[in-house]
Scaffold this motif. Structure first.
Motif, PDB file in Angstrom:
ATOM      1  N   PRO A 156       0.811  -1.227   0.000  1.00  0.00           N
ATOM      2  CA  PRO A 156       0.000   0.000   0.000  1.00  0.00           C
ATOM      3  C   PRO A 156       0.839   1.269   0.000  1.00  0.00           C
ATOM      4  O   PRO A 156       0.342   2.340  -0.348  1.00  0.00           O
ATOM      5  N   ASN A 157       2.119   1.170   0.410  1.00  0.00           N
ATOM      6  CA  ASN A 157       2.982   2.347   0.352  1.00  0.00           C
ATOM      7  C   ASN A 157       3.927   2.291  -0.845  1.00  0.00           C
ATOM      8  O   ASN A 157       4.822   3.122  -0.956  1.00  0.00           O
ATOM      9  N   GLY A 158       3.721   1.299  -1.714  1.00  0.00           N
ATOM     10  CA  GLY A 158       4.618   1.125  -2.848  1.00  0.00           C
ATOM     11  C   GLY A 158       4.309   2.092  -3.974  1.00  0.00           C
ATOM     12  O   GLY A 158       3.343   2.857  -3.927  1.00  0.00           O
ATOM     13  N   ILE A 159       5.138   2.006  -4.993  1.00  0.00           N
ATOM     14  CA  ILE A 159       5.024   2.964  -6.092  1.00  0.00           C
ATOM     15  C   ILE A 159       3.785   2.674  -6.939  1.00  0.00           C
ATOM     16  O   ILE A 159       3.157   3.583  -7.464  1.00  0.00           O
TER      17      ILE A 159
ATOM     18  N   ALA B  87      -1.423   4.504  -8.717  1.00  0.00           N
ATOM     19  CA  ALA B  87      -2.839   4.153  -8.848  1.00  0.00           C
ATOM     20  C   ALA B  87      -3.720   5.130  -8.084  1.00  0.00           C
ATOM     21  O   ALA B  87      -4.928   5.168  -8.283  1.00  0.00           O
ATOM     22  N   ARG B  88      -3.109   5.935  -7.182  1.00  0.00           N
ATOM     23  CA  ARG B  88      -3.888   6.981  -6.509  1.00  0.00           C
ATOM     24  C   ARG B  88      -3.771   8.303  -7.256  1.00  0.00           C
ATOM     25  O   ARG B  88      -4.725   9.068  -7.325  1.00  0.00           O
ATOM     26  N   VAL B  89      -2.578   8.577  -7.811  1.00  0.00           N
ATOM     27  CA  VAL B  89      -2.337   9.889  -8.430  1.00  0.00           C
ATOM     28  C   VAL B  89      -2.942   9.966  -9.826  1.00  0.00           C
ATOM     29  O   VAL B  89      -3.549  10.969 -10.201  1.00  0.00           O
ATOM     30  N   LEU B  90      -2.776   8.871 -10.604  1.00  0.00           N
ATOM     31  CA  LEU B  90      -3.108   8.966 -12.018  1.00  0.00           C
ATOM     32  C   LEU B  90      -4.608   8.923 -12.346  1.00  0.00           C
ATOM     33  O   LEU B  90      -5.048   9.683 -13.224  1.00  0.00           O
ATOM     34  N   PRO B  91      -5.426   8.068 -11.674  1.00  0.00           N
ATOM     35  CA  PRO B  91      -6.830   7.982 -12.092  1.00  0.00           C
ATOM     36  C   PRO B  91      -7.595   9.312 -12.130  1.00  0.00           C
ATOM     37  O   PRO B  91      -8.336   9.533 -13.094  1.00  0.00           O
TER      38      PRO B  91
ATOM     39  N   GLY C 235      -4.450  -3.301  -6.220  1.00  0.00           N
ATOM     40  CA  GLY C 235      -5.162  -3.861  -5.092  1.00  0.00           C
ATOM     41  C   GLY C 235      -6.038  -2.841  -4.372  1.00  0.00           C
ATOM     42  O   GLY C 235      -6.515  -3.101  -3.275  1.00  0.00           O
ATOM     43  N   LEU C 236      -6.243  -1.670  -4.977  1.00  0.00           N
ATOM     44  CA  LEU C 236      -7.058  -0.635  -4.326  1.00  0.00           C
ATOM     45  C   LEU C 236      -8.535  -0.804  -4.629  1.00  0.00           C
ATOM     46  O   LEU C 236      -9.373  -0.178  -4.005  1.00  0.00           O
ATOM     47  N   GLY C 237      -8.857  -1.615  -5.618  1.00  0.00           N
ATOM     48  CA  GLY C 237     -10.256  -1.853  -5.952  1.00  0.00           C
ATOM     49  C   GLY C 237     -10.406  -3.285  -6.406  1.00  0.00           C
ATOM     50  O   GLY C 237      -9.430  -3.915  -6.791  1.00  0.00           O
ATOM     51  N   LYS C 238     -11.623  -3.788  -6.323  1.00  0.00           N
ATOM     52  CA  LYS C 238     -11.839  -5.176  -6.716  1.00  0.00           C
ATOM     53  C   LYS C 238     -12.583  -5.205  -8.042  1.00  0.00           C
ATOM     54  O   LYS C 238     -13.359  -4.304  -8.350  1.00  0.00           O
ATOM     55  N   THR C 239     -12.369  -6.283  -8.798  1.00  0.00           N
ATOM     56  CA  THR C 239     -13.200  -6.483  -9.980  1.00  0.00           C
ATOM     57  C   THR C 239     -14.578  -6.915  -9.504  1.00  0.00           C
ATOM     58  O   THR C 239     -14.703  -7.550  -8.459  1.00  0.00           O
ATOM     59  N   PRO C 240     -15.610  -6.590 -10.253  1.00  0.00           N
ATOM     60  CA  PRO C 240     -16.962  -6.973  -9.824  1.00  0.00           C
ATOM     61  C   PRO C 240     -17.202  -8.450 -10.080  1.00  0.00           C
ATOM     62  O   PRO C 240     -16.572  -9.045 -10.952  1.00  0.00           O
ATOM     63  N   PRO C 241     -18.106  -9.069  -9.302  1.00  0.00           N
ATOM     64  CA  PRO C 241     -18.519 -10.419  -9.650  1.00  0.00           C
ATOM     65  C   PRO C 241     -19.359 -10.380 -10.929  1.00  0.00           C
ATOM     66  O   PRO C 241     -20.025  -9.381 -11.199  1.00  0.00           O
ATOM     67  N   VAL C 242     -19.299 -11.453 -11.732  1.00  0.00           N
ATOM     68  CA  VAL C 242     -20.020 -11.427 -13.007  1.00  0.00           C
ATOM     69  C   VAL C 242     -21.522 -11.366 -12.805  1.00  0.00           C
ATOM     70  O   VAL C 242     -22.253 -11.032 -13.732  1.00  0.00           O
TER      71      VAL C 242
ATOM     72  N   SER D  39       4.875   8.991 -15.304  1.00  0.00           N
ATOM     73  CA  SER D  39       4.758   7.571 -15.642  1.00  0.00           C
ATOM     74  C   SER D  39       6.144   6.963 -15.812  1.00  0.00           C
ATOM     75  O   SER D  39       6.374   5.824 -15.396  1.00  0.00           O
ATOM     76  N   GLY D  40       7.082   7.731 -16.395  1.00  0.00           N
ATOM     77  CA  GLY D  40       8.427   7.200 -16.577  1.00  0.00           C
ATOM     78  C   GLY D  40       9.085   6.878 -15.245  1.00  0.00           C
ATOM     79  O   GLY D  40       9.654   5.791 -15.056  1.00  0.00           O
ATOM     80  N   ALA D  41       8.968   7.820 -14.292  1.00  0.00           N
ATOM     81  CA  ALA D  41       9.601   7.607 -12.994  1.00  0.00           C
ATOM     82  C   ALA D  41       8.977   6.408 -12.284  1.00  0.00           C
ATOM     83  O   ALA D  41       9.685   5.554 -11.728  1.00  0.00           O
ATOM     84  N   CYS D  42       7.645   6.315 -12.311  1.00  0.00           N
ATOM     85  CA  CYS D  42       6.977   5.215 -11.619  1.00  0.00           C
ATOM     86  C   CYS D  42       7.297   3.883 -12.278  1.00  0.00           C
ATOM     87  O   CYS D  42       7.568   2.888 -11.601  1.00  0.00           O
ATOM     88  N   LEU D  43       7.286   3.869 -13.620  1.00  0.00           N
ATOM     89  CA  LEU D  43       7.565   2.617 -14.316  1.00  0.00           C
ATOM     90  C   LEU D  43       8.990   2.164 -14.053  1.00  0.00           C
ATOM     91  O   LEU D  43       9.244   0.973 -13.853  1.00  0.00           O
ATOM     92  N   ALA D  44       9.927   3.137 -14.026  1.00  0.00           N
ATOM     93  CA  ALA D  44      11.321   2.779 -13.758  1.00  0.00           C
ATOM     94  C   ALA D  44      11.426   2.114 -12.387  1.00  0.00           C
ATOM     95  O   ALA D  44      12.110   1.101 -12.220  1.00  0.00           O
ATOM     96  N   GLN D  45      10.713   2.671 -11.391  1.00  0.00           N
ATOM     97  CA  GLN D  45      10.714   2.072 -10.052  1.00  0.00           C
ATOM     98  C   GLN D  45      10.160   0.654 -10.081  1.00  0.00           C
ATOM     99  O   GLN D  45      10.725  -0.257  -9.469  1.00  0.00           O
ATOM    100  N   LEU D  46       9.041   0.480 -10.802  1.00  0.00           N
ATOM    101  CA  LEU D  46       8.409  -0.843 -10.850  1.00  0.00           C
ATOM    102  C   LEU D  46       9.321  -1.858 -11.516  1.00  0.00           C
ATOM    103  O   LEU D  46       9.489  -2.981 -11.026  1.00  0.00           O
ATOM    104  N   VAL D  47       9.925  -1.453 -12.645  1.00  0.00           N
ATOM    105  CA  VAL D  47      10.809  -2.384 -13.351  1.00  0.00           C
ATOM    106  C   VAL D  47      12.015  -2.706 -12.477  1.00  0.00           C
ATOM    107  O   VAL D  47      12.430  -3.872 -12.364  1.00  0.00           O
ATOM    108  N   ALA D  48      12.571  -1.672 -11.813  1.00  0.00           N
ATOM    109  CA  ALA D  48      13.737  -1.903 -10.955  1.00  0.00           C
ATOM    110  C   ALA D  48      13.384  -2.874  -9.835  1.00  0.00           C
ATOM    111  O   ALA D  48      14.163  -3.762  -9.483  1.00  0.00           O
ATOM    112  N   HIS D  49      12.179  -2.727  -9.288  1.00  0.00           N
ATOM    113  CA  HIS D  49      11.721  -3.618  -8.234  1.00  0.00           C
ATOM    114  C   HIS D  49      11.676  -5.057  -8.736  1.00  0.00           C
ATOM    115  O   HIS D  49      12.127  -5.991  -8.058  1.00  0.00           O
ATOM    116  N   LEU D  50      11.133  -5.232  -9.955  1.00  0.00           N
ATOM    117  CA  LEU D  50      11.053  -6.571 -10.540  1.00  0.00           C
ATOM    118  C   LEU D  50      12.448  -7.150 -10.749  1.00  0.00           C
ATOM    119  O   LEU D  50      12.677  -8.330 -10.505  1.00  0.00           O
ATOM    120  N   ILE D  51      13.392  -6.288 -11.207  1.00  0.00           N
ATOM    121  CA  ILE D  51      14.754  -6.763 -11.449  1.00  0.00           C
ATOM    122  C   ILE D  51      15.361  -7.257 -10.143  1.00  0.00           C
ATOM    123  O   ILE D  51      15.973  -8.323 -10.081  1.00  0.00           O
TER     124      ILE D  51
END
Lengths: 310, 96
Positions: free
Chosen positions: A181-184, A189-193, A232-239, B76-88
């Motif tokens: 929840p504190n990850g990038i 997913a909070r900033v962009l929508p 993981g901030l929202g769930k898909t709906p049941p069909v 998006s570039g900064a966030c994606l770079a973080q995500l890819v780095a995490h996966l690596i």
């Protein structure tokens, strides 16, 4: 100068297409396909087809790319395919070459200048009340095609759902996702929508008079929803969810109702009386937006899972 | 004339960053360094191209849209770079 740029883009396109087809590594081929979609979008911009460019980038590159990444991931666990035998190769090359030859013959057989309805559209666009000729063609002059397109997408989603095992019906769509929840991912997913929602609705609304429209908007909105789900901030709906099903049929039903109104008012199915053409076109677009957003988003997650997986 | 000079100089500088990013992507030894090279191209290269083209736009709204596109690409570039780095790091390919 532009000729050089165009040639470079074309050579890159052909090279990328060859990379996608010949690539040994499935994931690299998918990455090549996404780049191919983006480059094709640029070529459409160069051809002045901004609407097509946006659709190509959003759906051809983005959405299809996401579908293919999912397919590539599932293929990784599948048994390796036996290499093609000489006979299969000969048949594949023969069919491919014949197809290319027929296509080339068809294109070369076109009269010069090519037959075009563009002047008819330009002459009658004022009657529709919209200024973007693409929107006028899609929702007024050739609206039957667009109606069938929406129905085909709905059928595609039903086809995906029908692949679900019986034991898992009616379940939720996709595997529940979890992310730090504190990850990038959760951060974006909070900033962009909120930004994506504004851009999506702007492109939807601008579509009447400028390049844009429901398809491109629906792809953006679907992407925002998927981002929330994958963090993981929202769930898909049941069909079985009622609002989901209502949203899925809203587009086709709204479209057909407008078409039926056309029978009553102009005597033709999907006919638009000139006085109300623009409000009716906007009505169809508003009805199609939730349907397309839901379908485009729900095609991406893996099939139904009823039991929560570890 | 001055306007042309402004655009040519700034867009060329942007292109240099894109070129450097591409060379880095191809030549750097490990995935994290390649990622680092790539994000530089997105942020600085696109920013310089945008600044170079800004005075050519007619309205303030168009300029705002272009700057907004640059900001979105940076986000998006900064966030994606973080995500890819995490996966690596998770995949264990990278040994610090």
């Amino acid at each position: 100068m532009t000729a050089w740029l165009d040639s470079a883009a074309l050579i890159l396109l052909i090279g990328l297409a060859a990379w996608v087809v010949l690539g040994r590594n499935t994931f690299a081929a998918v990455a090549g396909f996404i780049a191919y979609g983006m480059l094709l979008g640029l070529v459409w911009v160069e051809l002045q087809g901004i609407d097509v460019a946006m659709t190509e980038a959003a759906i051809g590159g983005g959405l299809t790319g996401a579908l293919m990444i999912g397919a590539a991931r599932r293929l990784k666990s599948a048994a390796p395919v036996a290499p093609a035998t000489a006979g299969t190769l000969v048949i594949a090359i023969g069919v491919g070459a014949a197809m290319a030859a027929i296509l080339a013959a068809c294109v070369l057989a076109l009269p010069n200048p090519a037959p075009s309805l563009a002047s008819l559209v330009a002459g009658n666009i004022a009657a529709t009340g919209v200024q973007n000729p693409i929107t006028a063609v899609l929702l007024a002059f050739r609206s039957m095609d667009t109606l069938l397109e929406a129905v085909v997408l709905l059928l595609a989603l039903i086809a995906v759902w029908s692949l679900a095992p019986d034991a898992e019906w009616p379940g939720r769509i996709g595997v529940p996702q979890t992310a730090n929840p504190n990850g990038i991912l959760a951060y974006i997913a909070r900033v962009l929508p909120p930004i994506g929602l504004v851009i999506g609705f702007y492109i939807f609304w601008a579509g009447a008079d400028q390049p844009g429209g429901k398809f491109q908007a629906a792809t953006i909105l679907a992407a925002m929803w998927l981002l929330i789900i994958s963090a993981g901030l929202g769930k898909t709906p049941p069909v079985s969810s009622r609002w989901l099903r209502a949203g899925l049929i809203a587009g086709p039903i709204g479209f057909i109702l407008v078409g039926a109104y056309g029978v009553a008012s102009t005597g033709a199915f999907l006919g638009l009386p000139a006085a109300y053409a623009k409000p009716l076109i906007v009505t169809i677009e508003i009805a199609l937006l939730p349907t397309l957003t839901l379908i485009l988003a729900l095609l991406i997650p893996p099939p139904l899972r009823k039991r929560a997986e570890a | 004339m001055l306007l042309d000079l402004w655009t040519i100089v700034l867009v060329s500088m942007g292109v240099v960053f894109f070129l450097a990013g591409t060379v880095g992507l191809l030549r750097f030894p490990d995935a994290l360094s390649r990622l680092h090279a790539l994000t530089k191209a997105d942020n600085l290269g696109l920013g310089l191209v945008v600044i170079g083209l800004l005075p050519r736009l007619t309205g303030i709204a168009d300029g705002a849209k272009m700057i907004f596109v640059w900001l979105l690409v940076m986000l998006s570039g900064a966030c994606l770079a973080q995500l890819v780095a995490h996966l690596i790091r998770q995949s264990g390919d990278f040994k610090p």
